[in-house]
Write a protein that holds these residues in place. Sequence first.
Motif, short mmCIF file in Angstrom:
data_model
loop_
_atom_site.label_atom_id
_atom_site.label_comp_id
_atom_site.label_asym_id
_atom_site.label_seq_id
_atom_site.Cartn_x
_atom_site.Cartn_y
_atom_site.Cartn_z
N THR A 1 0.86 -1.18 0.00
CA THR A 1 0.00 0.00 0.00
C THR A 1 0.89 1.23 0.00
O THR A 1 1.88 1.27 0.73
CB THR A 1 -0.89 0.00 1.26
OG1 THR A 1 -1.67 -1.18 1.26
CG2 THR A 1 -1.79 1.21 1.30
N ALA A 2 0.57 2.21 -0.81
CA ALA A 2 1.38 3.42 -0.87
C ALA A 2 1.43 4.07 0.52
O ALA A 2 0.39 4.29 1.12
CB ALA A 2 0.80 4.39 -1.88
N TYR B 1 -8.45 11.12 13.34
CA TYR B 1 -9.04 12.45 13.33
C TYR B 1 -9.59 12.81 14.71
O TYR B 1 -10.23 12.01 15.37
CB TYR B 1 -10.15 12.52 12.28
CG TYR B 1 -10.47 13.93 11.87
CD1 TYR B 1 -9.51 14.72 11.28
CD2 TYR B 1 -11.73 14.46 12.09
CE1 TYR B 1 -9.78 16.02 10.91
CE2 TYR B 1 -12.02 15.78 11.72
CZ TYR B 1 -11.03 16.55 11.13
OH TYR B 1 -11.31 17.83 10.78
N VAL C 1 1.83 7.03 1.32
CA VAL C 1 1.06 8.28 1.36
C VAL C 1 -0.42 7.96 1.58
O VAL C 1 -1.13 8.67 2.29
CB VAL C 1 1.31 9.13 0.08
CG1 VAL C 1 0.71 8.51 -1.14
CG2 VAL C 1 0.77 10.54 0.25
N ALA C 2 -0.89 6.83 1.03
CA ALA C 2 -2.28 6.41 1.26
C ALA C 2 -2.46 5.98 2.71
O ALA C 2 -3.49 6.28 3.34
CB ALA C 2 -2.65 5.28 0.32
N TYR D 1 -3.05 8.97 4.86
CA TYR D 1 -4.42 9.47 4.83
C TYR D 1 -5.39 8.53 5.52
O TYR D 1 -6.32 8.97 6.20
CB TYR D 1 -4.86 9.76 3.39
CG TYR D 1 -4.27 11.06 2.89
CD1 TYR D 1 -4.67 12.28 3.42
CD2 TYR D 1 -3.28 11.07 1.92
CE1 TYR D 1 -4.12 13.46 2.99
CE2 TYR D 1 -2.72 12.25 1.47
CZ TYR D 1 -3.14 13.44 2.01
OH TYR D 1 -2.58 14.61 1.59
N LEU D 2 -5.17 7.21 5.35
CA LEU D 2 -5.99 6.23 6.08
C LEU D 2 -5.95 6.53 7.58
O LEU D 2 -6.97 6.59 8.25
CB LEU D 2 -5.40 4.83 5.89
CG LEU D 2 -5.95 3.87 4.86
CD1 LEU D 2 -5.13 2.60 4.84
CD2 LEU D 2 -7.39 3.54 5.19
N MET E 1 -5.02 9.27 8.98
CA MET E 1 -5.57 10.58 9.32
C MET E 1 -7.07 10.48 9.58
O MET E 1 -7.59 11.08 10.51
CB MET E 1 -5.32 11.56 8.18
CG MET E 1 -5.86 12.94 8.48
SD MET E 1 -6.16 13.84 6.98
CE MET E 1 -4.71 14.84 6.95
N ILE E 2 -7.75 9.67 8.78
CA ILE E 2 -9.18 9.49 8.98
C ILE E 2 -9.44 8.81 10.32
O ILE E 2 -10.34 9.18 11.07
CB ILE E 2 -9.77 8.65 7.82
CG1 ILE E 2 -9.61 9.40 6.49
CG2 ILE E 2 -11.24 8.34 8.07
CD1 ILE E 2 -10.04 8.60 5.28
N ILE E 3 -8.59 7.84 10.64
CA ILE E 3 -8.80 7.08 11.87
C ILE E 3 -8.42 7.88 13.12
O ILE E 3 -9.07 7.80 14.14
CB ILE E 3 -8.02 5.76 11.79
CG1 ILE E 3 -8.72 4.85 10.78
CG2 ILE E 3 -7.93 5.07 13.14
CD1 ILE E 3 -7.94 3.65 10.38
#
Lengths: 290, 283
Positions: free
Chosen positions: A114-115, A128, A117-118, A121-122, A124-126
Motif C-alpha cells: 500500500t502506498a 481524526y 502516502v495512502a 491518509y488512512l 488521518m481518517i482514523i
Amino acid sequence: MARKPADRDRSRIFFIAPAVLWLLAFTLFPLLYSLYLSLHGSRFLRVTHFVGLENYRMVLADYRFWQAFRVTLIFVAVGVTATTVLGLLLALLFNHPIRGIRVFRTLSTIPLFTAPVAIGYLCMIIFYEEGGPINNFLLTLGMNGINWISDPFWAKVAVAFADTWQWTPFAFLVLLAALQAVPDELYEAAALDTVSSWQTFVHITLPMIRPALVTVILLRTVEAFKIFDIAFSLTNGGPGLATRTLTFNVYTTGLRDQNLGEATAIAFLLVILMLSVTFVFFRIYRSQYE
Amino acid sequence: MYRPQMPLWKRILMGTAMVIATIWLIFPFYWAVITSLKKPADVFKLSFIPFLQFQPTLDNWRTELTLRTREVFGGLSNSFIIAVSAAAIALVIGTLAGYGLARFRYHRWKNKDIAMWILSQRFLPPAATVIPFFLMMRKLGLVDTRLGLIIVNVTFTIPFTVMILRDAFGELPIELEESALVDGCSPFQTLIWIALPLVAPALGSAAIISFAFTWNEFLFAFILTYSRATPMTVVIAGTQDTQGVQFWYVSTRMLMAVIPPTILAMAIQRYIVRGLTLGAVKG
C-alpha cells in the motif's frame, strides 16, 4: 563453457553494462551533483558561486536541522524496534500448522504494497480528533479524546504507529519464512531432551533465524531513515516541527524555500548518517550473499 | 514443521490471536470503505455497519467517477503507464545484469562488488538525489512528464530486478545452457531461448514488485509533476483543498490507489520474502 574465453570476454560486458551505466547516470551522477550543489550558493534555483562548507555550517547551526535529526532517530528507533518485536512475536505464535495461516499470510502482504502516502491518509481518517473512530470510541468509554494530530507527542506516536502498521508484516513474513526453514530434527531432539521452550528458543531457534533477523533489522533501519510520505500526509510535518524528518527538511529547504545549497547539505548529512548504518549492514550482510 | 500435540486452550488462544491480528490488518481498509459509502454528515459518527447503523450511499463514488474524471482517471492512467513502463525497462536491465552476474565471472570488478554496488542503490535515501534530479529534469524538459518519473522509478527498482533474477538464473542447472553454447548459440541467444523461459515466475515477481514500488512512489512524483503527469499518489494528496480534508473523497481515491498493487502482490506470495529482502532470505 565451450566458447573461447576471448569471445565471451567481449560479450559478457554487454549484459552488465546497461545496469551499471543506468546507475552511473541516475544515481552516482546526481549524488556528485548534489555534493557540488552543497558547496555552492544559489538564488532562484540557480547555482551562483562556490562557498566551501558554508552551507554545512549554516545547517549545523540551525535548530531545525537538529530537531529533524532527533525526529528521524526517534522514528528509526521506535519503528525498527516495534516492527521487529511485533513481527517476531507474530511469527513465533503462528509458526504452527493452524487453520487460516495461509489466508493470514496473504492478507499481511497488503500493508506492504500500500502506498505510504495512502496509509498516511488512512490513519488521518482514523486518528481524526473531532469524530475519528478512535476518539469517538474513547468518548463512548467516557474518556477524553487524544490530540493525535495537534499534540507534538501524540503526532509522533501517530506517525510511528502508521509506519509500524505498514512494516510489521514485513518482519512477520521474513521471520516466519526463516522459522519454517529450521529443520524439524532440531526441535525433535530438543523435545526428547525435555528442554524448556525458552531454552529451545534461545539455543536453537534464535541462532537459526539470526541471519534473517539481522536482515530484517537492517533493511527496516534503511527504510525508516527514508520516512517522508506518512509524515507528509498524516501530520504534514507538524504540529510545528514535531514530525519533520530529515527528508522532510530537504524538501522544505530545497523546494519550498529554494535554498539548494542547504537542502543538499542536509541530504548529504543524511547520507553520512545512513552510510554509517549501511557500513555495519554490509559487513554483516555480505556473508549472506554467495 | 514440527507438530507436537497442541492442547485445546492453546488452539483457542491462537485462533483468538489470529482474529485480532486480522482485524488489525483489515480495519483501516474497512474504515476507508465505509467512509467512502457514507454521507458527509455520517462520516464523523462511530458507525460500522452499513444499512443497520447508517444509510450507505454511492454519491461519493459517483462524484469521483463522473464529475472528476480528469483528476481520477488521469491519475490512474498516469500511474499505470509510468508503473508498467518502469517495470518493463527495469526488467530488461535486470534480466541482462542478473544473467551476467549469475553466469559469467567479471574480473576488474568482482561479481560480488558489482552486485553490492547495484544493491547499494536501495540504501541511498531518495532525499539525497531529489534536488539534483529536479534540476536535471528541468534542464532536460522532463518536469511534469511521465518519462521523467519512469526514469526515476527504473533507477529505484533496478536493485530488485537484478537481485531476483540473479538468484533465479543461479538456481538453474547450467547443463542446458552449456549444450546450447556448444550448439553455436551466442550467450545472448542462450539467455533468450533457453534460460529466460525457465525463470518465468521470477520474471513475473520482479515485474510486480517493480510495478508496485513505482505505483506507490510519492516524493519524486510530488516534486516532479504538477498537472499533466501526476500519478495517483499525488492525486490523493490533492484532495486536501481549501475546505479542509474531505474524508469521503479521500477514501474513494485511496481505495482506487491501493487496489492494483495489493491485488498483484497477492499473486506472488512465494517470492515476496525473497524479493523484499533482495534475495537475502529465501522464502
